[in-house]
Write a protein that holds these residues in place. Structure first.
Motif, PDB file in Angstrom:
ATOM      1  N   LEU A   1       0.857  -1.186   0.000  1.00 46.32           N
ATOM      2  CA  LEU A   1       0.000   0.000   0.000  1.00 46.32           C
ATOM      3  C   LEU A   1       0.896   1.239   0.000  1.00 46.32           C
ATOM      4  O   LEU A   1       1.953   1.260   0.640  1.00 46.32           O
ATOM      5  N   PHE A   2       0.446   2.298  -0.675  1.00 45.22           N
ATOM      6  CA  PHE A   2       1.258   3.517  -0.745  1.00 45.22           C
ATOM      7  C   PHE A   2       0.352   4.714  -1.023  1.00 45.22           C
ATOM      8  O   PHE A   2      -0.780   4.565  -1.504  1.00 45.22           O
ATOM      9  N   THR A   3       0.860   5.889  -0.723  1.00 46.11           N
ATOM     10  CA  THR A   3       0.111   7.123  -0.986  1.00 46.11           C
ATOM     11  C   THR A   3       0.602   7.767  -2.289  1.00 46.11           C
ATOM     12  O   THR A   3       1.602   7.350  -2.866  1.00 46.11           O
ATOM     13  N   ASP A   4      -0.110   8.788  -2.727  1.00 48.81           N
ATOM     14  CA  ASP A   4       0.205   9.474  -3.996  1.00 48.81           C
ATOM     15  C   ASP A   4       1.643   9.952  -4.077  1.00 48.81           C
ATOM     16  O   ASP A   4       2.223  10.014  -5.164  1.00 48.81           O
ATOM     17  N   GLY A   5       2.193  10.336  -2.919  1.00 50.58           N
ATOM     18  CA  GLY A   5       3.535  10.909  -2.917  1.00 50.58           C
ATOM     19  C   GLY A   5       4.601   9.985  -3.466  1.00 50.58           C
ATOM     20  O   GLY A   5       5.667  10.448  -3.881  1.00 50.58           O
ATOM     21  N   VAL A   6       4.326   8.663  -3.503  1.00 55.36           N
ATOM     22  CA  VAL A   6       5.311   7.699  -4.005  1.00 55.36           C
ATOM     23  C   VAL A   6       5.357   7.731  -5.529  1.00 55.36           C
ATOM     24  O   VAL A   6       6.395   8.004  -6.132  1.00 55.36           O
ATOM     25  N   LYS A   7       4.232   7.455  -6.165  1.00 53.01           N
ATOM     26  CA  LYS A   7       4.236   7.380  -7.634  1.00 53.01           C
ATOM     27  C   LYS A   7       4.316   8.761  -8.287  1.00 53.01           C
ATOM     28  O   LYS A   7       4.687   8.884  -9.451  1.00 53.01           O
ATOM     29  N   GLU A   8       3.985   9.832  -7.531  1.00 54.78           N
ATOM     30  CA  GLU A   8       4.042  11.192  -8.090  1.00 54.78           C
ATOM     31  C   GLU A   8       5.345  11.921  -7.754  1.00 54.78           C
ATOM     32  O   GLU A   8       5.473  13.108  -8.045  1.00 54.78           O
ATOM     33  N   ALA A   9       6.290  11.202  -7.153  1.00 60.00           N
ATOM     34  CA  ALA A   9       7.595  11.807  -6.874  1.00 60.00           C
ATOM     35  C   ALA A   9       8.241  12.233  -8.188  1.00 60.00           C
ATOM     36  O   ALA A   9       8.167  11.522  -9.195  1.00 60.00           O
ATOM     37  N   MET A  10       8.880  13.405  -8.185  1.00 55.75           N
ATOM     38  CA  MET A  10       9.426  13.968  -9.421  1.00 55.75           C
ATOM     39  C   MET A  10      10.937  14.151  -9.331  1.00 55.75           C
ATOM     40  O   MET A  10      11.479  14.382  -8.248  1.00 55.75           O
TER      41      MET A  10
ATOM     42  N   TYR B   1       7.679   9.628 -11.115  1.00 56.97           N
ATOM     43  CA  TYR B   1       8.182   8.271 -10.909  1.00 56.97           C
ATOM     44  C   TYR B   1       7.260   7.280 -11.606  1.00 56.97           C
ATOM     45  O   TYR B   1       7.712   6.399 -12.339  1.00 56.97           O
ATOM     46  N   GLY B   2       5.955   7.408 -11.362  1.00 59.74           N
ATOM     47  CA  GLY B   2       4.964   6.660 -12.130  1.00 59.74           C
ATOM     48  C   GLY B   2       4.780   5.220 -11.705  1.00 59.74           C
ATOM     49  O   GLY B   2       5.591   4.623 -10.977  1.00 59.74           O
ATOM     50  N   ASN B   3       3.687   4.624 -12.189  1.00 59.44           N
ATOM     51  CA  ASN B   3       3.330   3.248 -11.834  1.00 59.44           C
ATOM     52  C   ASN B   3       4.313   2.223 -12.383  1.00 59.44           C
ATOM     53  O   ASN B   3       4.610   1.228 -11.725  1.00 59.44           O
ATOM     54  N   THR B   4       4.812   2.448 -13.592  1.00 64.04           N
ATOM     55  CA  THR B   4       5.700   1.460 -14.219  1.00 64.04           C
ATOM     56  C   THR B   4       6.998   1.315 -13.432  1.00 64.04           C
ATOM     57  O   THR B   4       7.447   0.197 -13.137  1.00 64.04           O
ATOM     58  N   ARG B   5       7.619   2.442 -13.094  1.00 57.68           N
ATOM     59  CA  ARG B   5       8.866   2.387 -12.325  1.00 57.68           C
ATOM     60  C   ARG B   5       8.623   1.808 -10.932  1.00 57.68           C
ATOM     61  O   ARG B   5       9.444   1.049 -10.407  1.00 57.68           O
ATOM     62  N   LEU B   6       7.496   2.188 -10.333  1.00 52.45           N
ATOM     63  CA  LEU B   6       7.172   1.673  -8.996  1.00 52.45           C
ATOM     64  C   LEU B   6       6.996   0.161  -9.035  1.00 52.45           C
ATOM     65  O   LEU B   6       7.515  -0.560  -8.161  1.00 52.45           O
TER      66      LEU B   6
ATOM     67  N   GLN C   1      12.899  -4.516   2.198  1.00 52.05           N
ATOM     68  CA  GLN C   1      12.163  -4.202   0.968  1.00 52.05           C
ATOM     69  C   GLN C   1      11.819  -2.715   0.835  1.00 52.05           C
ATOM     70  O   GLN C   1      12.005  -2.122  -0.236  1.00 52.05           O
ATOM     71  N   ILE C   2      11.316  -2.110   1.893  1.00 47.56           N
ATOM     72  CA  ILE C   2      10.965  -0.693   1.804  1.00 47.56           C
ATOM     73  C   ILE C   2      12.209   0.147   1.551  1.00 47.56           C
ATOM     74  O   ILE C   2      12.177   1.101   0.755  1.00 47.56           O
ATOM     75  N   HIS C   3      13.300  -0.203   2.203  1.00 50.01           N
ATOM     76  CA  HIS C   3      14.546   0.536   1.989  1.00 50.01           C
ATOM     77  C   HIS C   3      14.961   0.484   0.525  1.00 50.01           C
ATOM     78  O   HIS C   3      15.396   1.489  -0.056  1.00 50.01           O
ATOM     79  N   LEU C   4      14.813  -0.676  -0.117  1.00 51.44           N
ATOM     80  CA  LEU C   4      15.172  -0.817  -1.527  1.00 51.44           C
ATOM     81  C   LEU C   4      14.253   0.010  -2.420  1.00 51.44           C
ATOM     82  O   LEU C   4      14.694   0.634  -3.386  1.00 51.44           O
ATOM     83  N   MET C   5      12.965   0.032  -2.088  1.00 52.68           N
ATOM     84  CA  MET C   5      12.012   0.833  -2.869  1.00 52.68           C
ATOM     85  C   MET C   5      12.349   2.318  -2.762  1.00 52.68           C
ATOM     86  O   MET C   5      12.333   3.048  -3.756  1.00 52.68           O
ATOM     87  N   LEU C   6      12.640   2.764  -1.550  1.00 52.62           N
ATOM     88  CA  LEU C   6      12.985   4.171  -1.345  1.00 52.62           C
ATOM     89  C   LEU C   6      14.298   4.522  -2.044  1.00 52.62           C
ATOM     90  O   LEU C   6      14.464   5.629  -2.559  1.00 52.62           O
ATOM     91  N   SER C   7      15.228   3.559  -2.068  1.00 51.54           N
ATOM     92  CA  SER C   7      16.502   3.779  -2.741  1.00 51.54           C
ATOM     93  C   SER C   7      16.293   3.963  -4.243  1.00 51.54           C
ATOM     94  O   SER C   7      16.890   4.849  -4.861  1.00 51.54           O
ATOM     95  N   ASP C   8      15.428   3.120  -4.828  1.00 53.72           N
ATOM     96  CA  ASP C   8      15.118   3.255  -6.263  1.00 53.72           C
ATOM     97  C   ASP C   8      14.483   4.607  -6.552  1.00 53.72           C
ATOM     98  O   ASP C   8      14.824   5.268  -7.540  1.00 53.72           O
ATOM     99  N   MET C   9      13.551   5.003  -5.698  1.00 48.78           N
ATOM    100  CA  MET C   9      12.871   6.281  -5.899  1.00 48.78           C
ATOM    101  C   MET C   9      13.859   7.440  -5.738  1.00 48.78           C
ATOM    102  O   MET C   9      13.810   8.424  -6.488  1.00 48.78           O
ATOM    103  N   GLY C  10      14.769   7.325  -4.770  1.00 50.63           N
ATOM    104  CA  GLY C  10      15.763   8.364  -4.541  1.00 50.63           C
ATOM    105  C   GLY C  10      16.717   8.513  -5.715  1.00 50.63           C
ATOM    106  O   GLY C  10      17.111   9.625  -6.069  1.00 50.63           O
ATOM    107  N   MET C  11      17.084   7.390  -6.336  1.00 52.20           N
ATOM    108  CA  MET C  11      17.963   7.443  -7.513  1.00 52.20           C
ATOM    109  C   MET C  11      17.261   8.144  -8.671  1.00 52.20           C
ATOM    110  O   MET C  11      17.878   8.882  -9.434  1.00 52.20           O
ATOM    111  N   PHE C  12      15.946   7.931  -8.787  1.00 54.93           N
ATOM    112  CA  PHE C  12      15.198   8.574  -9.872  1.00 54.93           C
ATOM    113  C   PHE C  12      15.054  10.071  -9.618  1.00 54.93           C
ATOM    114  O   PHE C  12      15.267  10.895 -10.515  1.00 54.93           O
ATOM    115  N   THR C  13      14.677  10.439  -8.406  1.00 52.84           N
ATOM    116  CA  THR C  13      14.437  11.856  -8.099  1.00 52.84           C
ATOM    117  C   THR C  13      15.721  12.615  -7.844  1.00 52.84           C
ATOM    118  O   THR C  13      15.711  13.847  -7.790  1.00 52.84           O
TER     119      THR C  13
END
Length: 439
Positions: free
Chosen positions: A374-383, A390-395, A410-422
């Motif tokens: 489960l996640f909030t908008d702030g995850v997939k809408e990170a820029m 970031y979008g659904n595909t990357r997530l 797992q959450i740490h890895l997800m946040l790391s991926d998002m951080g590399m993108f943003t």
């Protein structure tokens, strides 16, 4: 005048001096080069022009050195920290007077004199007493020189300019006092607001903190970060002894204290109604919650999107109230997919008076090792810095990679991926992730 006000004016003067002296230094360099090139065939007759522009360079260097020294010594008395300002004005006026005595055109000296006065008032905030005394002294010297060449009109212009500049100095000083007073009030107000936000964030965190029992049916991992201070995201776990009976994740519209206060208001409503109406259909529970939130938040305009899960052994009931669809991981076939990508089971948002509420539930099974993310908008809408989402595909790709790793990472890895993108760019929304795994 209060000392803190004088210190503020001095600090601003030092900043403006840096700009002014850089301009004058550059001007001096350019004019020295121009003079050298233009009069290289007859340098003796124009030596004063070269000396005059060299004066800009030397005075700029001296004033900057004194200003740097003053900046490094905030403990110095006010009069001493003001030395760079006084030196700057003194040198500018001195150059104008020197031009008066050596120039064959009185108008050129008057022009420089006026420019110096304007620079002193616009760029530097000097106490009127000092400015008027210094200006009057130089005016007497200038008028004496003009009188010797019989330029009565220029004398009158110089005296009139001195009067005007003295009046402007008084107005400028008065405006500065008002400006710094307002700035002090504004800074005090901002400081008060920041403290209130810190207090609200502390209270909100205290409300959300509770010791989770050791669960025997599901593992839980979660992360939440507010955009600034107070979060508009809310997550909660509904337990019965060592059993996880439900999970809620909600996102309050808006940002700041108002949305944070709404999360604290509705948290107890969800807790109470979830447990008290456990035997009713989950869609009906959401209707009860929606009605109660509307009554209790009264005229507050914030509404909520979110997901409410109810867990009964392997069976999961879900109501999605206008929220991003969760991601399901099936361990048996190693598959990750959005639970409701076509929005077949999407319901209305919660707590919005202007719409007729509509809630529908869906059901699915979870087997050993399965996960729901489960996640909030702030995850997939990170820029990122180029404003790409970031979008659904990357997530989804990030989740597919993360679920292969140990659960606690797992959450740490997800946040790391998002951080590399943003590229760790600042975000405009709160971020919350909750992972539930069947054990």
């Amino acid at each position: 005048m209060p000392k803190d006000l004088k210190k503020g004016i001095i600090a601003k003067n030092l900043h403006r001096l840096a700009q002014l002296e850089q301009i004058l230094f550059t001007f001096g360099i350019i004019m020295c080069i121009v003079t050298t090139i233009r009069y290289h065939s007859n340098p003796k007759e124009h030596i004063f022009d070269f000396i005059y522009y060299t004066g800009y360079i030397l005075s700029s260097i001296l004033v900057l050195l004194v200003a740097i020294q003053s900046t490094h010594h905030p403990e110095w008395p006010i009069w001493r920290r003001n030395q760079p300002t006084y030196l700057a004005i003194f040198f500018l006026l001195l150059l104008s007077v020197s031009l008066l005595f050596y120039s064959t055109t009185p108008l050129s000296s008057y022009t420089v004199y006026v420019n110096v006065c304007i620079i002193a008032i616009v760029m530097l905030a000097v106490e009127p007493l000092f400015f008027i005394i210094l200006l009057s002294t130089f005016t007497i010297v200038i008028c004496f020189a003009l009188y010797s060449v019989g330029s009565v009109t220029m004398i009158l212009n110089t005296c009139l300019t001195t009067v005007i500049m003295s009046i402007l100095s008084l107005f400028k000083w008065n405006s500065l006092i008002k400006e710094f007073t307002l700035e002090k009030v504004r800074n005090s107000h901002i400081e008060t607001i920041e403290k209130e936000i810190e207090l609200a964030a502390f209270v909100q965190e205290s409300f959300s903190k509770r010791k989770m029992p050791d669960l025997i049916n599901y593992d839980i991992s979660y992360y939440s970060k507010a955009m600034a201070g107070v979060s508009g995201d809310m997550y909660d776990f509904y337990t019965q002894g060592t059993l996880l009976k439900g999970v809620g994740i909600f996102d309050v519209s808006g940002h700041g204290i108002s949305s944070g206060l709404v999360t604290m208001l509705v948290r107890n409503i969800f807790q109470q109604e979830f447990h008290q109406n456990y035997n009713k259909p989950l869609s009906e529970v959401m209707e009860i919650i929606d009605k109660r939130i509307k009554n209790e938040k009264s005229n507050i305009e914030n509404y909520l999107t979110g997901i409410l899960l109810r867990i009964n052994e392997n069976q999961i009931e879900i109501v999605n109230a206008g929220h991003p669809s969760p991601i399901l991981y099936r361990k048996a076939n190693n598959e990750c997919l959005f639970f409701d990508s076509e929005r077949k089971y999407s319901s209305s948002v919660v707590g919005l008076n202007s719409i007729e509420p509509f809630f529908q539930e869906a059901k699915f099974e979870m087997e050993f090792g399965d996960e729901i993310i489960l996640f909030t908008d702030g995850v997939k809408e990170a820029m990122n810095s180029e404003h790409d989402e970031y979008g659904n595909t990357r997530l989804l790709t990030s989740v597919k990679n993360a679920v292969q790793k140990p659960f606690e990472n797992q959450i740490h890895l997800m946040l790391s991926d998002m951080g590399m993108f943003t590229e760790n760019a600042s975000q405009s929304d709160d971020i919350t992730i909750v992972i539930i795994r069947k054990v």
